[in-house]
Design an enzyme around this catalytic site. Structure first.
Site, PDB file in Angstrom:
ATOM      1  N   LYS A   1     -24.856  25.701   1.206  1.00 44.76           N
ATOM      2  CA  LYS A   1     -24.186  25.907  -0.082  1.00 44.76           C
ATOM      3  C   LYS A   1     -22.942  25.034  -0.194  1.00 44.76           C
ATOM      4  O   LYS A   1     -22.146  25.179  -1.104  1.00 44.76           O
ATOM      5  CB  LYS A   1     -23.789  27.383  -0.244  1.00 44.76           C
ATOM      6  CG  LYS A   1     -24.954  28.345  -0.214  1.00 44.76           C
ATOM      7  CD  LYS A   1     -24.445  29.779  -0.346  1.00 44.76           C
ATOM      8  CE  LYS A   1     -25.577  30.783  -0.210  1.00 44.76           C
ATOM      9  NZ  LYS A   1     -25.063  32.142   0.026  1.00 44.76           N
TER      10      LYS A   1
ATOM     11  N   HIS B   1     -22.198  12.923  24.475  1.00 44.09           N
ATOM     12  CA  HIS B   1     -23.008  14.094  24.831  1.00 44.09           C
ATOM     13  C   HIS B   1     -22.674  14.394  26.300  1.00 44.09           C
ATOM     14  O   HIS B   1     -23.480  14.180  27.194  1.00 44.09           O
ATOM     15  CB  HIS B   1     -24.482  13.721  24.644  1.00 44.09           C
ATOM     16  CG  HIS B   1     -25.442  14.869  24.650  1.00 44.09           C
ATOM     17  ND1 HIS B   1     -25.072  16.171  24.931  1.00 44.09           N
ATOM     18  CD2 HIS B   1     -26.779  14.905  24.405  1.00 44.09           C
ATOM     19  CE1 HIS B   1     -26.144  16.940  24.856  1.00 44.09           C
ATOM     20  NE2 HIS B   1     -27.186  16.202  24.543  1.00 44.09           N
TER      21      HIS B   1
ATOM     22  N   ARG C   1     -33.952  21.195  23.487  1.00 48.04           N
ATOM     23  CA  ARG C   1     -33.437  21.397  24.833  1.00 48.04           C
ATOM     24  C   ARG C   1     -31.989  21.875  24.865  1.00 48.04           C
ATOM     25  O   ARG C   1     -31.656  22.863  25.523  1.00 48.04           O
ATOM     26  CB  ARG C   1     -33.478  20.080  25.615  1.00 48.04           C
ATOM     27  CG  ARG C   1     -34.752  19.825  26.347  1.00 48.04           C
ATOM     28  CD  ARG C   1     -34.941  18.332  26.481  1.00 48.04           C
ATOM     29  NE  ARG C   1     -35.342  17.823  25.194  1.00 48.04           N
ATOM     30  CZ  ARG C   1     -36.614  17.668  24.831  1.00 48.04           C
ATOM     31  NH1 ARG C   1     -37.569  17.900  25.669  1.00 48.04           N
ATOM     32  NH2 ARG C   1     -36.923  17.260  23.619  1.00 48.04           N
ATOM     33  N   THR C   2     -31.115  21.164  24.175  1.00 46.46           N
ATOM     34  CA  THR C   2     -29.685  21.432  24.337  1.00 46.46           C
ATOM     35  C   THR C   2     -29.316  22.824  23.821  1.00 46.46           C
ATOM     36  O   THR C   2     -28.586  23.565  24.472  1.00 46.46           O
ATOM     37  CB  THR C   2     -28.850  20.334  23.641  1.00 46.46           C
ATOM     38  OG1 THR C   2     -29.311  19.067  24.116  1.00 46.46           O
ATOM     39  CG2 THR C   2     -27.384  20.475  23.950  1.00 46.46           C
TER      40      THR C   2
ATOM     41  N   ARG D   1     -23.031  20.853  17.908  1.00 45.20           N
ATOM     42  CA  ARG D   1     -23.775  19.598  17.720  1.00 45.20           C
ATOM     43  C   ARG D   1     -23.653  19.233  16.248  1.00 45.20           C
ATOM     44  O   ARG D   1     -23.887  20.072  15.376  1.00 45.20           O
ATOM     45  CB  ARG D   1     -25.237  19.754  18.105  1.00 45.20           C
ATOM     46  CG  ARG D   1     -26.061  18.545  17.663  1.00 45.20           C
ATOM     47  CD  ARG D   1     -27.405  18.476  18.284  1.00 45.20           C
ATOM     48  NE  ARG D   1     -27.319  18.092  19.680  1.00 45.20           N
ATOM     49  CZ  ARG D   1     -28.366  17.669  20.395  1.00 45.20           C
ATOM     50  NH1 ARG D   1     -29.542  17.570  19.833  1.00 45.20           N
ATOM     51  NH2 ARG D   1     -28.227  17.335  21.656  1.00 45.20           N
TER      52      ARG D   1
HETATM   53  C1  NCD Z   1     -30.569  13.544  23.159  1.00 45.16           C
HETATM   54  C2  NCD Z   1     -29.639  13.783  22.006  1.00 45.16           C
HETATM   55  O1  NCD Z   1     -29.877  14.645  21.169  1.00 45.16           O
HETATM   56  O2  NCD Z   1     -28.658  13.075  21.957  1.00 45.16           O
HETATM   57  N1  NCD Z   1     -31.400  14.605  23.482  1.00 45.16           N
HETATM   58  C3  NCD Z   1     -30.926  15.643  24.219  1.00 45.16           C
HETATM   59  O3  NCD Z   1     -29.863  16.160  23.984  1.00 45.16           O
HETATM   60  N2  NCD Z   1     -31.692  16.038  25.241  1.00 45.16           N
HETATM   61  C4  NCD Z   1     -31.264  12.253  23.096  1.00 45.16           C
HETATM   62  C5  NCD Z   1     -32.145  11.963  21.927  1.00 45.16           C
HETATM   63  O4  NCD Z   1     -32.157  12.663  20.916  1.00 45.16           O
HETATM   64  O5  NCD Z   1     -32.849  10.960  22.019  1.00 45.16           O
END
Ligand code: NCD
Length: 306
Positions: free
Chosen positions: A83, A133, A55-56, A105
């Site tokens: 590497k 987040h 999703r993100t 991320r």
């Molecule tokens: C979350 C995350 O990656 O922190 N998911 C997201 O970004 N939609 C929550 C999760 O992984 O449970």
């Protein structure tokens, strides 16, 4: 205006509300035949993902493309990170390519805070370890506002694996800023009492059934197996029985209450499939709202409005 978005604590109430307002304008673009604005033409947004994401990552990509930015998707798999290249060297490479914004991320809490020292552009935290987040909290509060009309004064229960959840942390901070009351619920191993110090008025509870009748919003969290290095509960069955949201528990909620989940879901563990797919559930809306909110964040951070 802020340059980076590293933590939900970076946002005061007027800034968060401005992002929500801009997101509402951006949402109208999604309904058009040509889903594009020229706002970020000629700007480069790099998606730097060191962890899996559905999703993100796609949400940031769609958001940047709808604003006409050039998007570079960099995933650690298949890159020189495998590497042994450090985050710093990777950052310098991106800097040399002229990134105006880096969306990161990373499995290490605090990695985005390091990155701001190595790139000139804006840094957006798309999830760092168990830390934060912030865009998820913005899209979740946007979803509450669009479903319930307001965020201030809401009772929000955040249920499950709070300990490993950057979503819970960012939401608790932003909900406090926006005047909502938060109760963190789960087994004591996953919601240790120290969470009571997260904001001045956050509460911790261990009995989901006691919390549901008062809740306007119940936000279910994924049990994050990949972050667990010990047995935090006796069995999946036991976890689900004590803390899973099933139809019987939903009946304890007030009629107007909504059910949220950031995804990905463990269907049948923290949330029953029929609850996830019910009209109270905002799970699909959260994904759509994520694009509008991230468009608003990129627009603000990249100087769309001063
Ligand atoms: C979350 C995350 O990656 O922190 N998911 C997201 O970004 N939609 C929550 C999760 O992984 O449970």
């Amino acid at each position: 205006m802020i340059k980076h978005l590293l933590s939900a604590a970076d946002l005061d109430a007027p800034t968060a509300t401005l992002i929500h307002d801009i997101a509402a304008e951006m949402a109208t673009v999604a309904g058009r035949e040509v889903k594009k604005l020229p706002t970020l033409r000629g700007r480069t947004v790099v998606n730097l993902f060191y962890e899996d994401s559905t999703r993100t990552r796609t949400s940031f990509e769609v958001a940047a493309k709808r604003l006409s930015a050039d998007v570079v998707n960099f995933s650690a798999k298949g890159s020189s990170v495998e590497k042994g290249e450090s985050l710093k060297d990777t950052a310098w490479t991106l800097q040399a390519m002229g990134a105006d914004a880096v969306v990161i991320r990373h499995p290490a809490s605090g990695a985005p805070n390091r990155l701001v020292n190595w790139v000139h552009g804006s840094v957006l935290n798309a999830g760092d370890g168990t830390h934060e987040h912030p865009t998820q909290a913005l899209l979740d509060t946007y979803t509450m506002r669009s479903r319930l009309g307001t965020v201030a004064g809401l009772n929000v229960a955040i249920v499950g694996d709070v300990l490993h959840s950057r979503v819970a942390r960012s939401n608790a901070l932003l909900l406090h800023t926006l005047g909502a009351k938060v109760t963190l619920v789960g087994p004591p191993t996953l919601v240790p009492p120290v969470f009571e110090t997260l904001t001045p008025d956050v509460r911790v509870g261990y009995d989901i059934d006691a919390v549901l009748p008062e809740a306007d919003v119940v936000m279910m969290l994924r049990v994050q197996k990949e972050r667990m290095n010990a047995a935090f509960f006796p069995s999946w069955h036991e976890y689900s029985r004590r803390y899973g949201l099933d139809a019987a528990r939903v009946r304890r909620l007030p009629d107007h209450a909504i059910v949220m989940h950031p995804g990905p879901m463990n269907r049948g563990v923290e949330i029953a499939p029929d609850v996830a797919d019910s009209p109270r559930s905002t799970i699909v809306e959260q994904v759509a709202n994520g694009v509008s909110v991230r468009m608003a964040c990129l627009y603000l951070l990249l100087g769309g409005r001063s």
